[in-house]
Scaffold this active site. Structure first.
Site, PDB file in Angstrom:
ATOM      1  N   GLY A  58      41.122  49.767   6.715  1.00  0.00           N
ATOM      2  CA  GLY A  58      41.740  49.694   8.035  1.00  0.00           C
ATOM      3  C   GLY A  58      43.191  49.276   8.006  1.00  0.00           C
ATOM      4  O   GLY A  58      44.014  49.775   8.790  1.00  0.00           O
ATOM      5  N   ASP A  59      43.536  48.378   7.106  1.00  0.00           N
ATOM      6  CA  ASP A  59      44.925  47.951   6.950  1.00  0.00           C
ATOM      7  C   ASP A  59      45.811  49.153   6.630  1.00  0.00           C
ATOM      8  O   ASP A  59      46.881  49.332   7.212  1.00  0.00           O
ATOM      9  CB  ASP A  59      45.009  46.896   5.843  1.00  0.00           C
ATOM     10  CG  ASP A  59      46.423  46.404   5.608  1.00  0.00           C
ATOM     11  OD1 ASP A  59      47.103  46.040   6.583  1.00  0.00           O
ATOM     12  OD2 ASP A  59      46.846  46.387   4.434  1.00  0.00           O
ATOM     13  N   ALA A  60      45.334  49.994   5.734  1.00  0.00           N
ATOM     14  CA  ALA A  60      46.090  51.179   5.322  1.00  0.00           C
ATOM     15  C   ALA A  60      46.123  52.250   6.414  1.00  0.00           C
ATOM     16  O   ALA A  60      47.042  53.051   6.467  1.00  0.00           O
ATOM     17  CB  ALA A  60      45.504  51.763   4.039  1.00  0.00           C
TER      18      ALA A  60
END
Length: 136
Positions: A17-19
């Protein structure tokens, strides 16, 4: 091998999700005119820091933006046992931001690209309009 995304570890979802979330922020910053690396990094923290993400997910909950499934994924990410710790924030804020990232990871794995864009753009709008508390 088939992966059951409903059962996937919240930390793994947050990792992805960060990416998934960050490219929306980077593109937005460039589109509004930031081009110098130091300015890009400084302004990105208003959207992607643990404090910003925690404030955004709290606003999502207050405004009833998330679906029931997304809320469940958020809780799974928030409650996941992490072996890393926050560098610039308290543990609770870090865990809440992990839940935020888990939602984006889940949406990516379930190929909900329109929903990813909808939520990312909603987040950008909240920050740009000053609707989340100070994140510095």
């Amino acid at each position: 091998m088939q992966v059951d995304y409903q059962q996937l570890n919240g930390i793994a979802l947050a990792y992805l999700g960060d990416a998934v979330y960050e490219p929306f922020i980077r593109q937005h910053l460039i589109e509004i005119g930031y081009t110098k690396p130091t300015k890009l990094h400084h302004h990105a923290t208003h959207y992607v820091s643990a404090k910003a993400q925690a404030a955004l997910i709290e606003r999502m909950q207050a405004d009833d933006v998330l679906t029931d499934t997304e809320t469940d994924v958020f809780k799974r990410g928030r409650n996941a046992k992490s072996h890393t710790s926050a560098k610039h924030t308290d543990v609770l804020t870090y865990r809440v931001s992990t839940g935020f990232e888990a939602v984006f990871g889940y949406l990516q794995l379930t190929k909900q690209t329109d929903r990813i864009a909808e939520l990312a753009n909603w987040c950008i709008q909240q920050v740009d309009e000053g609707r989340i508390s100070s994140v510095k």
